[in-house]
Design a protein around this motif. Structure first.
Motif, PDB file in Angstrom:
ATOM      1  N   MET A  68      -1.329   8.567  38.792  1.00 47.90           N
ATOM      2  CA  MET A  68      -0.721   7.452  39.521  1.00 47.90           C
ATOM      3  C   MET A  68       0.365   6.744  38.707  1.00 47.90           C
ATOM      4  O   MET A  68       0.982   5.801  39.200  1.00 47.90           O
ATOM      5  CB  MET A  68      -1.805   6.445  39.924  1.00 47.90           C
ATOM      6  N   GLY A  69       0.571   7.183  37.472  1.00 48.90           N
ATOM      7  CA  GLY A  69       1.625   6.602  36.657  1.00 48.90           C
ATOM      8  C   GLY A  69       1.239   5.335  35.926  1.00 48.90           C
ATOM      9  O   GLY A  69       2.115   4.656  35.370  1.00 48.90           O
ATOM     10  N   HIS A  70      -0.051   5.012  35.871  1.00 43.49           N
ATOM     11  CA  HIS A  70      -0.480   3.787  35.197  1.00 43.49           C
ATOM     12  C   HIS A  70      -0.605   3.968  33.692  1.00 43.49           C
ATOM     13  O   HIS A  70      -0.542   2.986  32.938  1.00 43.49           O
ATOM     14  CB  HIS A  70      -1.814   3.300  35.770  1.00 43.49           C
ATOM     15  N   ILE A  71      -0.831   5.195  33.246  1.00 42.67           N
ATOM     16  CA  ILE A  71      -0.937   5.465  31.809  1.00 42.67           C
ATOM     17  C   ILE A  71      -0.153   6.729  31.481  1.00 42.67           C
ATOM     18  O   ILE A  71       0.127   7.545  32.366  1.00 42.67           O
ATOM     19  CB  ILE A  71      -2.407   5.629  31.353  1.00 42.67           C
ATOM     20  N   GLY A  72       0.192   6.884  30.208  1.00 38.72           N
ATOM     21  CA  GLY A  72       0.781   8.132  29.742  1.00 38.72           C
ATOM     22  C   GLY A  72      -0.314   9.130  29.398  1.00 38.72           C
ATOM     23  O   GLY A  72      -1.403   9.100  29.985  1.00 38.72           O
ATOM     24  N   TRP A  73      -0.034   9.969  28.408  1.00 44.72           N
ATOM     25  CA  TRP A  73      -1.044  10.943  27.971  1.00 44.72           C
ATOM     26  C   TRP A  73      -0.805  11.267  26.508  1.00 44.72           C
ATOM     27  O   TRP A  73       0.308  11.583  26.109  1.00 44.72           O
ATOM     28  CB  TRP A  73      -0.986  12.214  28.812  1.00 44.72           C
ATOM     29  N   ARG A  74      -1.872  11.167  25.694  1.00 42.92           N
ATOM     30  CA  ARG A  74      -1.750  11.393  24.260  1.00 42.92           C
ATOM     31  C   ARG A  74      -2.451  12.666  23.799  1.00 42.92           C
ATOM     32  O   ARG A  74      -2.186  13.160  22.711  1.00 42.92           O
ATOM     33  CB  ARG A  74      -2.314  10.187  23.493  1.00 42.92           C
ATOM     34  N   GLY A  75      -3.405  13.160  24.570  1.00 45.34           N
ATOM     35  CA  GLY A  75      -4.126  14.355  24.165  1.00 45.34           C
ATOM     36  C   GLY A  75      -5.070  14.131  22.997  1.00 45.34           C
ATOM     37  O   GLY A  75      -5.409  15.062  22.277  1.00 45.34           O
ATOM     38  N   GLU A  76      -5.506  12.887  22.806  1.00 46.85           N
ATOM     39  CA  GLU A  76      -6.494  12.547  21.784  1.00 46.85           C
ATOM     40  C   GLU A  76      -7.623  11.791  22.456  1.00 46.85           C
ATOM     41  O   GLU A  76      -7.415  11.107  23.462  1.00 46.85           O
ATOM     42  CB  GLU A  76      -5.894  11.666  20.684  1.00 46.85           C
ATOM     43  N   ARG A  94      -7.034   8.802  25.001  1.00 45.21           N
ATOM     44  CA  ARG A  94      -6.527   7.646  24.269  1.00 45.21           C
ATOM     45  C   ARG A  94      -5.654   6.729  25.120  1.00 45.21           C
ATOM     46  O   ARG A  94      -5.747   5.506  25.027  1.00 45.21           O
ATOM     47  CB  ARG A  94      -5.752   8.127  23.048  1.00 45.21           C
ATOM     48  N   ALA A  95      -4.795   7.304  25.951  1.00 45.95           N
ATOM     49  CA  ALA A  95      -3.834   6.498  26.700  1.00 45.95           C
ATOM     50  C   ALA A  95      -4.508   5.543  27.673  1.00 45.95           C
ATOM     51  O   ALA A  95      -3.888   4.574  28.117  1.00 45.95           O
ATOM     52  CB  ALA A  95      -2.860   7.403  27.453  1.00 45.95           C
ATOM     53  N   ALA A  96      -5.773   5.793  28.034  1.00 43.91           N
ATOM     54  CA  ALA A  96      -6.466   4.929  28.991  1.00 43.91           C
ATOM     55  C   ALA A  96      -7.097   3.710  28.332  1.00 43.91           C
ATOM     56  O   ALA A  96      -7.502   2.773  29.030  1.00 43.91           O
ATOM     57  CB  ALA A  96      -7.546   5.723  29.725  1.00 43.91           C
ATOM     58  N   ALA A  97      -7.188   3.695  27.007  1.00 41.60           N
ATOM     59  CA  ALA A  97      -7.950   2.657  26.321  1.00 41.60           C
ATOM     60  C   ALA A  97      -7.398   1.258  26.570  1.00 41.60           C
ATOM     61  O   ALA A  97      -8.147   0.318  26.841  1.00 41.60           O
ATOM     62  CB  ALA A  97      -8.000   2.960  24.823  1.00 41.60           C
ATOM     63  N   LYS A  98      -6.074   1.097  26.479  1.00 42.62           N
ATOM     64  CA  LYS A  98      -5.496  -0.238  26.649  1.00 42.62           C
ATOM     65  C   LYS A  98      -5.617  -0.702  28.102  1.00 42.62           C
ATOM     66  O   LYS A  98      -5.904  -1.870  28.365  1.00 42.62           O
ATOM     67  CB  LYS A  98      -4.037  -0.253  26.206  1.00 42.62           C
ATOM     68  N   LEU A 139      10.500  -1.303  14.094  1.00 43.31           N
ATOM     69  CA  LEU A 139      10.121  -1.024  12.718  1.00 43.31           C
ATOM     70  C   LEU A 139       8.608  -0.986  12.575  1.00 43.31           C
ATOM     71  O   LEU A 139       7.881  -1.696  13.268  1.00 43.31           O
ATOM     72  CB  LEU A 139      10.712  -2.077  11.787  1.00 43.31           C
ATOM     73  N   ASP A 140       8.146  -0.142  11.641  1.00 44.34           N
ATOM     74  CA  ASP A 140       6.721   0.076  11.460  1.00 44.34           C
ATOM     75  C   ASP A 140       6.426   0.183   9.975  1.00 44.34           C
ATOM     76  O   ASP A 140       7.342   0.225   9.145  1.00 44.34           O
ATOM     77  CB  ASP A 140       6.302   1.362  12.188  1.00 44.34           C
ATOM     78  N   ASN A 141       5.137   0.247   9.637  1.00 46.17           N
ATOM     79  CA  ASN A 141       4.746   0.401   8.243  1.00 46.17           C
ATOM     80  C   ASN A 141       4.952   1.840   7.773  1.00 46.17           C
ATOM     81  O   ASN A 141       5.341   2.709   8.558  1.00 46.17           O
ATOM     82  CB  ASN A 141       3.275  -0.003   8.076  1.00 46.17           C
ATOM     83  N   LEU A 142       4.689   2.076   6.499  1.00 46.38           N
ATOM     84  CA  LEU A 142       4.761   3.436   5.972  1.00 46.38           C
ATOM     85  C   LEU A 142       3.945   4.379   6.848  1.00 46.38           C
ATOM     86  O   LEU A 142       4.391   5.475   7.206  1.00 46.38           O
ATOM     87  CB  LEU A 142       4.227   3.463   4.540  1.00 46.38           C
ATOM     88  N   VAL A 143       2.737   3.954   7.197  1.00 48.55           N
ATOM     89  CA  VAL A 143       1.852   4.701   8.088  1.00 48.55           C
ATOM     90  C   VAL A 143       1.250   3.718   9.073  1.00 48.55           C
ATOM     91  O   VAL A 143       0.826   2.624   8.702  1.00 48.55           O
ATOM     92  CB  VAL A 143       0.723   5.406   7.297  1.00 48.55           C
ATOM     93  N   GLY A 144       1.216   4.094  10.332  1.00 58.61           N
ATOM     94  CA  GLY A 144       0.556   3.292  11.350  1.00 58.61           C
ATOM     95  C   GLY A 144       0.002   4.208  12.418  1.00 58.61           C
ATOM     96  O   GLY A 144       0.731   5.040  12.955  1.00 58.61           O
ATOM     97  N   CYS A 145      -1.291   4.084  12.727  1.00 55.50           N
ATOM     98  CA  CYS A 145      -1.878   5.029  13.668  1.00 55.50           C
ATOM     99  C   CYS A 145      -3.110   4.446  14.336  1.00 55.50           C
ATOM    100  O   CYS A 145      -3.771   3.554  13.808  1.00 55.50           O
ATOM    101  CB  CYS A 145      -2.253   6.334  12.967  1.00 55.50           C
ATOM    102  N   GLY A 146      -3.406   4.972  15.538  1.00 55.28           N
ATOM    103  CA  GLY A 146      -4.715   4.799  16.116  1.00 55.28           C
ATOM    104  C   GLY A 146      -5.661   5.788  15.467  1.00 55.28           C
ATOM    105  O   GLY A 146      -5.234   6.818  14.927  1.00 55.28           O
ATOM    106  N   VAL A 147      -6.938   5.480  15.502  1.00 60.11           N
ATOM    107  CA  VAL A 147      -7.944   6.337  14.869  1.00 60.11           C
ATOM    108  C   VAL A 147      -8.725   7.059  15.958  1.00 60.11           C
ATOM    109  O   VAL A 147      -9.574   6.458  16.624  1.00 60.11           O
ATOM    110  CB  VAL A 147      -8.891   5.517  13.977  1.00 60.11           C
ATOM    111  N   PRO A 148      -8.448   8.349  16.179  1.00 61.02           N
ATOM    112  CA  PRO A 148      -9.158   9.088  17.223  1.00 61.02           C
ATOM    113  C   PRO A 148     -10.563   9.466  16.766  1.00 61.02           C
ATOM    114  O   PRO A 148     -10.842   9.558  15.567  1.00 61.02           O
ATOM    115  CB  PRO A 148      -8.284  10.332  17.413  1.00 61.02           C
ATOM    116  N   TRP A 149     -11.429   9.697  17.740  1.00 61.59           N
ATOM    117  CA  TRP A 149     -12.770  10.171  17.433  1.00 61.59           C
ATOM    118  C   TRP A 149     -12.710  11.652  17.051  1.00 61.59           C
ATOM    119  O   TRP A 149     -11.969  12.407  17.683  1.00 61.59           O
ATOM    120  CB  TRP A 149     -13.680   9.977  18.653  1.00 61.59           C
ATOM    121  N   PRO A 150     -13.416  12.109  16.001  1.00 59.93           N
ATOM    122  CA  PRO A 150     -14.411  11.381  15.208  1.00 59.93           C
ATOM    123  C   PRO A 150     -13.895  10.955  13.834  1.00 59.93           C
ATOM    124  O   PRO A 150     -14.688  10.791  12.911  1.00 59.93           O
ATOM    125  CB  PRO A 150     -15.513  12.434  15.069  1.00 59.93           C
TER     126      PRO A 150
END
Length: 281
Positions: A68-76, A94-98, A139-150
């Motif tokens: 329906m176009g409400h979220i993207g897709w990350r494959g995580e 992952r894309a559904a979490a927010k 702009l972002d930090n040197l590293v910035g990420c979400g933490v996928p399971w597990p």
């Protein structure tokens, strides 16, 4: 806000928070069933698994929201957790979490160099690729990420250190966890509810980050005052602003954000409801 719950067999778990618009989208779902509940603390919308596995039901829901176009897709996959616990009760795209206001985990790492006195003088700052689905060009930090399971936050930082900055695992293992924040803010697309792990990594002057996965357009070695200007101009992502401000305060490079130094507004727009929930090692 409306509490989001899930019923698995006879047990009901609180997992997220949504607004009225998101509630209406979910009630119109063609693939899953819902029940509206009223309790003393807040109205709630309950996702009914009804004999199906919660993973399968949540996968159906994510597919529909994407279609329906409400979220993207990350494959995580992200863990779906009960409000007061860390053990996952299910997994979801992952894309559904927010959109569902789920409690997530993020990890950011400040990369810095020091001057002749041993004090931090510059930070490595990445510019997010224009093709990124979220915060392109910021702009972002040197590293910035979400933490996928597990994965753990430590594991995610090491992995992303190579993917984003071309830094080896042995290098990234020197990163030190310095703080953990609970962040709760309204973002485009939903409620950003995250436990944010903040790391520091001192780098030799001759080491220059090199992006490997196409998600960072360029890295810049910026002096502290340049970074402060960028923060005030809202050039940083919200999570990167939190991580960077935390670094600058811990190293006494700035004072507490205030109207006098102009950083109180940066803090307010970045954090939402935020608390420090632990210190690093």
């Amino acid at each position: 806000m409306i509490r989001l719950t899930i019923q698995i067999d006879e047990a009901v778990y609180g997992i997220g928070w949504i607004d009225a618009q998101q509630k209406q989208v979910l009630l119109n779902s063609a693939v899953v069933r819902w029940r509206e509940d009223v309790c003393a603390c807040a109205p709630s919308l309950c996702l009914l698994c009804e004999g199906a596995s919660p993973d399968a039901v949540l996968a159906q829901l994510a597919d529909e929201l994407h279609g329906m176009g409400h979220i993207g897709w990350r494959g995580e996959l992200y863990a779906v957790r009960e409000e007061t616990k860390d053990e996952p009760i299910a997994l979801i795209e992952r894309a559904a979490a927010k959109f569902l206001g789920l409690k997530t985990v993020g990890a950011h790492c400040n990369g810095f160099i020091v001057d002749h006195r041993g004090r931090p003088s510059h930070l490595w700052i990445g510019k997010r690729a224009s093709s990124k689905a979220t915060d392109p060009g910021l702009l972002d930090n040197l590293v910035g990420c979400g933490v996928p399971w597990p994965q753990t936050p430590d594991e995610a930082v090491i992995r992303e250190g190579w993917e984003e900055a071309g830094l080896s695992a042995s290098c990234m293992q020197q990163a030190l966890l310095r703080n953990v924040y609970q962040v709760d803010r309204q973002d485009a697309g939903g409620q950003h509810r995250q436990r944010l792990y903040v790391y520091d990594l001192a780098l030799p002057r001759e080491v220059e980050p090199q992006n490997q996965d196409g998600e960072v357009d360029a890295y810049f070695l910026l002096a502290i005052q340049e970074i402060v200007v960028g923060l005030k101009m809202a050039r940083f992502t919200a999570d990167a602003a939190i991580t960077t401000l935390d670094f600058l305060q811990r190293h006494a490079l700035i004072g507490t954000p205030s109207p006098e130094n102009g950083l109180d507004e940066v803090w307010r727009r970045s954090v939402g409801a935020v608390s420090t929930c632990g210190s690093g090692r």
